[in-house]
Design a protein around this motif. Structure first.
Motif, mmCIF file in Angstrom:
data_model
loop_
_atom_site.group_PDB
_atom_site.id
_atom_site.type_symbol
_atom_site.label_atom_id
_atom_site.label_comp_id
_atom_site.label_asym_id
_atom_site.label_seq_id
_atom_site.Cartn_x
_atom_site.Cartn_y
_atom_site.Cartn_z
ATOM 1 N N GLU A 59 -11.616 9.080 -22.843
ATOM 2 C CA GLU A 59 -12.130 8.560 -21.253
ATOM 3 C C GLU A 59 -10.749 9.298 -20.334
ATOM 4 O O GLU A 59 -10.657 9.980 -19.457
ATOM 5 N N ARG A 60 -9.494 7.834 -20.837
ATOM 6 C CA ARG A 60 -8.369 8.022 -19.552
ATOM 7 C C ARG A 60 -7.563 8.707 -19.618
ATOM 8 O O ARG A 60 -7.449 9.159 -20.902
ATOM 9 N N ALA A 61 -7.141 9.132 -19.042
ATOM 10 C CA ALA A 61 -5.948 10.833 -18.737
ATOM 11 C C ALA A 61 -4.410 9.868 -18.343
ATOM 12 O O ALA A 61 -3.815 10.534 -18.606
ATOM 13 N N THR A 62 -4.630 8.422 -18.036
ATOM 14 C CA THR A 62 -3.019 8.425 -16.988
ATOM 15 C C THR A 62 -2.545 6.715 -17.414
ATOM 16 O O THR A 62 -3.892 6.217 -18.018
ATOM 17 N N LEU A 63 -2.056 7.051 -17.947
ATOM 18 C CA LEU A 63 -1.091 5.229 -19.111
ATOM 19 C C LEU A 63 -0.030 4.729 -17.671
ATOM 20 O O LEU A 63 -0.011 5.721 -16.557
ATOM 21 N N ARG A 64 -1.233 3.956 -17.209
ATOM 22 C CA ARG A 64 -0.438 2.829 -15.845
ATOM 23 C C ARG A 64 0.606 1.914 -16.072
ATOM 24 O O ARG A 64 0.946 1.155 -16.977
ATOM 25 N N MET A 65 1.819 2.540 -15.888
ATOM 26 C CA MET A 65 3.179 1.860 -15.659
ATOM 27 C C MET A 65 3.135 1.013 -14.602
ATOM 28 O O MET A 65 3.931 1.716 -12.961
ATOM 29 N N ARG A 66 3.368 0.062 -14.452
ATOM 30 C CA ARG A 66 3.620 -0.800 -13.133
ATOM 31 C C ARG A 66 5.677 -0.983 -13.528
ATOM 32 O O ARG A 66 5.789 -1.579 -13.807
ATOM 33 N N VAL A 67 5.317 -0.693 -12.332
ATOM 34 C CA VAL A 67 7.928 -0.490 -11.829
ATOM 35 C C VAL A 67 7.050 -1.520 -10.798
ATOM 36 O O VAL A 67 7.212 -1.047 -10.050
ATOM 37 N N ASN A 68 8.468 -2.512 -10.818
ATOM 38 C CA ASN A 68 8.387 -3.297 -9.750
ATOM 39 C C ASN A 68 7.273 -3.548 -9.089
ATOM 40 O O ASN A 68 6.160 -4.612 -9.570
ATOM 41 N N ASP A 69 6.371 -3.753 -7.713
ATOM 42 C CA ASP A 69 5.284 -3.712 -6.971
ATOM 43 C C ASP A 69 4.474 -2.630 -6.986
ATOM 44 O O ASP A 69 3.072 -2.071 -6.804
ATOM 45 N N ILE A 70 4.455 -1.289 -7.551
ATOM 46 C CA ILE A 70 4.014 -0.253 -8.055
ATOM 47 C C ILE A 70 3.724 0.039 -9.047
ATOM 48 O O ILE A 70 4.089 -0.322 -9.999
ATOM 49 N N ASP A 71 2.308 0.908 -8.899
ATOM 50 C CA ASP A 71 1.903 1.149 -10.384
ATOM 51 C C ASP A 71 2.297 2.840 -10.533
ATOM 52 O O ASP A 71 1.742 3.486 -9.121
ATOM 53 N N LEU A 72 2.583 3.232 -11.345
ATOM 54 C CA LEU A 72 2.720 4.892 -11.594
ATOM 55 C C LEU A 72 2.419 4.803 -12.388
ATOM 56 O O LEU A 72 1.859 4.856 -13.388
ATOM 57 N N HIS A 73 1.197 6.378 -12.255
ATOM 58 C CA HIS A 73 0.520 6.607 -13.100
ATOM 59 C C HIS A 73 0.712 7.992 -13.920
ATOM 60 O O HIS A 73 1.043 8.518 -13.248
ATOM 61 N N LEU A 74 0.955 7.188 -14.987
ATOM 62 C CA LEU A 74 1.820 8.403 -15.851
ATOM 63 C C LEU A 74 0.673 9.818 -16.949
ATOM 64 O O LEU A 74 0.193 8.905 -17.927
ATOM 65 N N ALA A 107 0.267 15.561 -9.925
ATOM 66 C CA ALA A 107 -1.400 14.297 -10.146
ATOM 67 C C ALA A 107 -1.069 13.441 -9.871
ATOM 68 O O ALA A 107 -2.181 12.181 -9.376
ATOM 69 N N SER A 108 0.014 12.795 -10.747
ATOM 70 C CA SER A 108 -0.480 11.429 -11.272
ATOM 71 C C SER A 108 0.539 10.198 -9.635
ATOM 72 O O SER A 108 -0.273 9.853 -9.207
ATOM 73 N N ALA A 109 1.377 11.451 -8.892
ATOM 74 C CA ALA A 109 2.038 10.709 -8.177
ATOM 75 C C ALA A 109 1.118 10.282 -6.591
ATOM 76 O O ALA A 109 0.997 9.618 -5.830
ATOM 77 N N GLU A 110 -0.467 11.914 -6.615
ATOM 78 C CA GLU A 110 -0.424 11.640 -5.732
ATOM 79 C C GLU A 110 -1.910 9.624 -6.354
ATOM 80 O O GLU A 110 -2.384 9.976 -5.191
ATOM 81 N N GLN A 111 -2.231 10.712 -7.455
ATOM 82 C CA GLN A 111 -3.072 8.603 -8.119
ATOM 83 C C GLN A 111 -2.475 7.258 -7.418
ATOM 84 O O GLN A 111 -2.637 6.872 -7.012
ATOM 85 N N SER A 112 -1.595 7.746 -7.836
ATOM 86 C CA SER A 112 -0.082 6.156 -7.671
ATOM 87 C C SER A 112 -0.726 6.749 -6.351
ATOM 88 O O SER A 112 -1.262 5.014 -5.255
ATOM 89 N N ARG A 113 -0.253 7.227 -5.027
ATOM 90 C CA ARG A 113 0.100 6.942 -3.577
ATOM 91 C C ARG A 113 -1.416 6.731 -3.088
ATOM 92 O O ARG A 113 -1.885 5.716 -2.129
ATOM 93 N N ASP A 114 -2.524 7.223 -3.507
ATOM 94 C CA ASP A 114 -4.117 7.368 -2.914
ATOM 95 C C ASP A 114 -4.340 5.693 -3.414
ATOM 96 O O ASP A 114 -5.370 4.247 -2.686
ATOM 97 N N ASP A 115 -4.166 4.910 -4.645
ATOM 98 C CA ASP A 115 -3.866 3.569 -4.921
ATOM 99 C C ASP A 115 -3.510 2.458 -3.853
ATOM 100 O O ASP A 115 -4.281 1.536 -3.334
ATOM 101 N N LEU A 116 -2.408 2.831 -3.898
ATOM 102 C CA LEU A 116 -1.626 2.113 -2.348
ATOM 103 C C LEU A 116 -1.906 2.368 -0.865
ATOM 104 O O LEU A 116 -1.520 1.784 -0.205
ATOM 105 N N GLY A 117 -2.211 3.832 -0.768
ATOM 106 C CA GLY A 117 -3.274 3.609 0.453
ATOM 107 C C GLY A 117 -2.097 4.171 1.442
ATOM 108 O O GLY A 117 -2.025 3.762 2.946
ATOM 109 N N LEU A 118 -0.917 4.807 0.731
ATOM 110 C CA LEU A 118 -0.386 5.218 1.659
ATOM 111 C C LEU A 118 -0.369 6.219 2.727
ATOM 112 O O LEU A 118 -0.335 7.639 2.032
#
Length: 374
Positions: free
Chosen positions: A189-204, A268-279
């Protein structure tokens, strides 16, 4: 680092393993400084060291042996499998997952691909571990023949290895020396792995690139953020942005950031992370970095480039030289191509540099250099 596989001549991938780590690090710093010396003086800061072992977040494992006794590791010159599940470059938590993956190979009857005869189905197993301990497991197959069995036995794998939150099959029908094909079939069901780097969740996502040394990647992004903030640009481009590591780290109030990357999966991964952060001030687009720059109506205040080993090339270097861009942050995994590109941009003078040891026990490393227009 001591390795019984190296001592037994089963694996020679760690070419510098017999050198003390401090000597490895000093030699990399010296080599990088020598390569960049012709382009001008650089204020070299202390190199960023890595853990000597257990630092890899990704296992790229060629599959050999038989369906009942598969090997996960490398292939010898004759094409026979060499099992490296206990490779010292992998953390213990990643090592612990590999016997379960091997058992699943047997259960699902994923016949290892035999290179000399070009028979079999399973070519590689790719396992990535997040900082939280979650796993992405990818099976690189020759065809769709094994997909029904993968799906049938997937509940067993998820039960035996609950940390596996993303499981996929990659299709590589061609007989050639590449790691993966173009088509990916996500089975969970999940298609991305959350890679937490510093204070940011990157979706892989399965086909997205991410640095194999999470701790040093985190240091690289922190250094990049410091260099960008010191220049205080209002507009920033992150070219070859991948999953958005630099772009998301340098984003902030009053700053417009654009990230460009050829991989639609990475975008697509970058956009998901951006949206999560509200940037709201960050935009990503799929495309060629050089073509994007050449077609732009006006340059930004600062450009970040993080190209593959070949470097940015003469066209983009020439554009940067003539563009009037005030500052550049260049992150490179190949100091030779970095030096060549900097020589093509004489108006952009290096001011500060840092070597980051992303790949201990080998001659490879990352270098980041700040450039300012003279």
């Amino acid at each position: 680092m001591q390795c019984h596989h190296f001592d037994a001549a089963r694996c020679g991938s760690c070419t510098l393993i017999e050198q003390p780590y401090a000597d490895q690090l000093a030699a990399k710093q010296q080599r990088c400084a020598e390569l960049l010396a012709p382009v001008g003086p650089v204020d070299w800061r202390a190199p960023v060291a890595s853990a000597e072992s257990g630092f890899r977040n990704k296992a790229k494992l060629a599959v050999g042996g038989t369906v009942d006794a598969p090997t996960l590791g490398i292939l010898d010159p004759g094409g026979a499998g060499v099992d490296l599940r206990d490779c010292g470059l992998y953390p213990a938590t990643l090592q612990a997952a590999l016997p379960v993956v091997a058992a699943f190979v047997s259960l699902a009857r994923l016949v290892p691909y035999d290179v000399p005869t070009r028979r079999g189905e399973l070519k590689y197993v790719l396992v990535t571990e997040s900082p939280d301990g979650e796993l992405m497991v990818r099976f690189v197959l020759r065809s769709t023949e094994a997909l029904p069995r993968l799906r049938k036995h997937l509940p067993w794998l998820l039960g035996a290895l609950p940390r596996a939150v993303v499981v996929s099959a990659n299709l590589l029908p061609e007989h050639k020396a590449v790691l993966e094909g173009e088509q990916e079939v996500v089975l969970t069901e999940r298609a991305t792995l959350r890679m937490r780097v510093n204070d940011i969740d990157l979706h892989l996502r399965p086909q997205s690139f991410f640095q194999t040394n999470t701790a040093v990647a985190a240091a690289l992004y922190r250094i990049g953020r410091e260099l960008v903030d010191a220049s205080a640009p209002r507009t920033v481009w992150d070219l070859y942005c991948g999953v958005g590591g630099f772009a998301l780290h340098v984003a902030g109030p009053g700053r417009e950031v654009v990230g460009i990357e050829t991989s639609t999966e990475a975008v697509a991964s970058a956009e998901q992370s951006r949206d999560d952060l509200g940037l709201a001030g960050v935009r990503f687009a799929a495309g060629d970095a050089t073509a994007f720059a050449l077609a732009a109506a006006a340059p930004p205040d600062l450009v970040i480039v993080n190209p593959p080993r070949r470097g940015i090339g003469p066209a983009l270097a020439g554009w940067l030289e003539a563009s009037g861009v005030r500052d550049v942050v260049y992150s490179s995994c190949n100091a030779a191509s970095l030096a060549r590109d900097l020589a093509a941009m004489p108006s952009l003078r290096p001011t500060q540099g840092r070597v980051l040891d992303m790949f201990p026990q080998t001659g490879h490393y990352e270098a980041v250099v700040a450039l300012t227009r003279a």
